[in-house]
Design a protein around this motif. Structure first.
Motif, mmCIF file in Angstrom:
data_model
loop_
_atom_site.group_PDB
_atom_site.id
_atom_site.type_symbol
_atom_site.label_atom_id
_atom_site.label_comp_id
_atom_site.label_asym_id
_atom_site.label_seq_id
_atom_site.Cartn_x
_atom_site.Cartn_y
_atom_site.Cartn_z
ATOM 1 N N ILE A 420 0.830 -1.202 0.000
ATOM 2 C CA ILE A 420 0.000 0.000 0.000
ATOM 3 C C ILE A 420 0.865 1.253 0.000
ATOM 4 O O ILE A 420 0.535 2.265 -0.634
ATOM 5 N N ALA A 421 2.004 1.219 0.701
ATOM 6 C CA ALA A 421 2.895 2.383 0.729
ATOM 7 C C ALA A 421 3.524 2.622 -0.632
ATOM 8 O O ALA A 421 3.588 3.762 -1.118
ATOM 9 N N ILE A 422 4.003 1.557 -1.274
ATOM 10 C CA ILE A 422 4.642 1.700 -2.584
ATOM 11 C C ILE A 422 3.623 2.158 -3.625
ATOM 12 O O ILE A 422 3.876 3.074 -4.411
ATOM 13 N N ASP A 423 2.447 1.529 -3.620
ATOM 14 C CA ASP A 423 1.432 1.895 -4.602
ATOM 15 C C ASP A 423 0.982 3.342 -4.423
ATOM 16 O O ASP A 423 0.793 4.064 -5.404
ATOM 17 N N THR A 424 0.815 3.772 -3.171
ATOM 18 C CA THR A 424 0.296 5.113 -2.906
ATOM 19 C C THR A 424 1.347 6.177 -3.122
ATOM 20 O O THR A 424 1.107 7.171 -3.824
ATOM 21 N N PHE A 425 2.524 5.999 -2.525
ATOM 22 C CA PHE A 425 3.502 7.090 -2.503
ATOM 23 C C PHE A 425 4.524 7.027 -3.633
ATOM 24 O O PHE A 425 5.104 8.051 -3.985
ATOM 25 N N VAL A 426 4.755 5.855 -4.190
ATOM 26 C CA VAL A 426 5.701 5.757 -5.299
ATOM 27 C C VAL A 426 4.952 5.791 -6.631
ATOM 28 O O VAL A 426 5.172 6.672 -7.466
ATOM 29 N N VAL A 427 4.016 4.841 -6.802
ATOM 30 C CA VAL A 427 3.274 4.786 -8.063
ATOM 31 C C VAL A 427 2.280 5.944 -8.153
ATOM 32 O O VAL A 427 2.155 6.597 -9.188
#
Length: 474
Positions: A420-427
């Motif tokens: 969820i962190a990667i999808d939200t803040f990176v992607v």
């Protein structure tokens, strides 16, 4: 038929291959799409095809009557009442009976309950809303009534989005249905990319989180406070990856057939206000509720009190749309209250809070934390079985239970937090999400082969047991 199952992949390959092999024009392809959609929906239980055809024929006949002036208001009213009546019987009959029995019981009466054993047809809320929006749009003269029942049926039963959305508007879909189609490699590439992203969301992330969440929420009193908090965090991630995964796969499948559906999620966990959250979460439903419920109720007209009333009615009914349970009504009411409070707070902030008092980045960070903590907490009544479980989990999250001796269930923190962190803040913050649309044509084959290799790897890695999508129950 579940998108992540082997039978669907076989189904898709056959339908897709025949679709583009048909050389007699668009009408033959529409007939094939309609037939495939009937097989797709009937695979679960063919008997419920009759209900879908009631919605199709009712909306089609009503649309023609409205446009031709045959008592248009009556035609619209009867068609909407019939479709909502079917929805009420199959989705809410037992809920209304149980609620009435509880009310009468609290008054000291002992009513005799007659509860039918009714199976909820998959996707009934989605295709009913599409049929209603079609009738209303014809009444508003936003679109012309469709002369061909074949086109109306294909619009309402188009298989990629049939059982869990996104909710498609006739004004967006029917012109595409009537336009000639030809195979475009970029449509295939972008659609396959979207399907892969959705597949990862569902099969890799959601399906690996769901066993932990299901185990804990099946018996919340048996687990300690830490486990309840982590299971709620798990559901915070699971429902996003599950529902966004379905929507993205649906959009990708439609794109490969040459159709473009509206985006249904726009990284909602980036939201720094509850108003922004509802602009990013389940966009097709929130816009449907705005256009066909909130605005007809009066919208922002008539002063703040009426606006707040309209917001609450819309969100309460939006909560009830999700399921026949008072927990969903509470969930909708909490979001309606939060939307009202946010609008009032925004006005007070502009009036009384001097500009520059709070550094912009700090203000955004604080607003984001408050918003996401509220969303996290309100997923509890959405997921819990009843009010008792909701209260138990809330006490656990706020460390208000004595939990010595209770079970602590383990799950890797990285599985809950990293995706969820990667999808939200990176992607989500990346500007290159549409790179595939700009790929040179000669790279399409290479990209397609690479995605095929990734798909094969994902099929190898995914759990052996395929889980149904959460929104199938709505």
């Amino acid at each position: 038929m579940i998108f992540t199952s082997g039978i669907f992949l076989v189904f898709f390959v056959v339908v897709y291959g025949v679709y583009w092999a048909l050389l007699r024009g668009q009408r033959a392809r529409i007939v094939w799409l309609l037939a495939a959609s009937q097989v797709f929906y009937g695979w679960w239980d063919w008997r419920f095809l009759a209900l879908m055809w009631v919605a199709i024929l009712t909306s089609h006949v009503a649309g023609l009557a409205i446009e031709r002036g045959y008592r248009p208001r009556l035609a619209m009213g009867i068609s909407i009442a019939l479709m909502l009546g079917i929805l009420a019987v199959f989705k809410y009959f037992n809920f209304f009976v149980d609620s009435a029995a509880l009310l009468l019981g609290s008054l000291g009466l002992s009513p005799s309950e007659h509860v039918l054993s009714i199976i909820l047809p998959v996707g009934i809320s989605f295709y009913t809303f599409q049929a209603i929006s079609y009738v209303v749009d014809v009444w508003r003269r936003d679109i012309h009534a469709e002369r061909s029942v074949l086109d109306t049926a294909t619009y309402i039963s188009f298989f990629p989005q049939l059982v869990a959305g996104p909710i498609v508007r006739a004004a967006d879909f029917l012109p595409q249905l009537q336009a000639p189609k030809r195979f475009e490699s970029v449509d295939f590439l972008v659609g396959a990319k979207l399907f892969l992203v959705g597949f990862i969301y569902k099969a890799i992330f959601s399906d690996n989180i769901s066993p932990f969440v299901d185990r804990v929420y099946a018996d919340v009193a048996a687990f300690d406070n830490h486990t309840l908090a982590m299971a709620t965090l798990g559901f915070y991630a699971q429902i996003y990856f599950d529902f966004a995964g379905y929507s993205i796969m649906a959009i990708g499948i439609a794109r490969m057939f040459g159709y473009r559906l509206m985006r249904n999620f726009n990284y909602p966990y980036l939201s720094a206000s509850i108003t922004e959250f509802w602009r990013r979460w389940h966009i097709s439903l929130s816009s449907w509720l705005r256009d066909y419920l909130y605005i007809p109720l009066g919208g922002n007209r008539g002063g703040e009190a009426k606006r707040s009333r309209n917001l609450m009615i819309t969100m309460l009914l939006g909560g009830l749309w999700h399921g026949a349970s008072w927990n969903f009504v509470v969930w909708g009411g909490l979001h309606g209250s939060a939307l009202t409070v946010h609008k009032e707070f925004s006005k007070l902030r502009q009036r009384f809070l001097p500009a520059g008092l709070v550094p912009p980045l700090l203000g955004i960070a604080l607003a984001w934390m408050v918003t996401q903590f509220f969303v996290y907490l309100t997923w509890i009544p959405f997921r819990a079985a009843d009010f008792g479980d909701t209260a138990e989990v809330l006490r656990g999250v706020f460390q208000m239970r004595h939990d010595t001796g209770l079970t602590r269930a383990a799950i890797p923190y990285a599985l809950l937090i990293a995706p969820i962190a990667i999808d939200t803040f990176v992607v989500g913050l990346s500007a290159g999400r549409r790179l595939a649309d700009r790929l040179p044509a000669w790279r399409h084959t290479v990209a397609a082969c690479a995605m095929g290799a990734v798909m094969a790897f994902l099929l190898f890695m995914m759990p052996l047991e395929v889980s149904s999508f959460i929104y199938f129950q709505f």
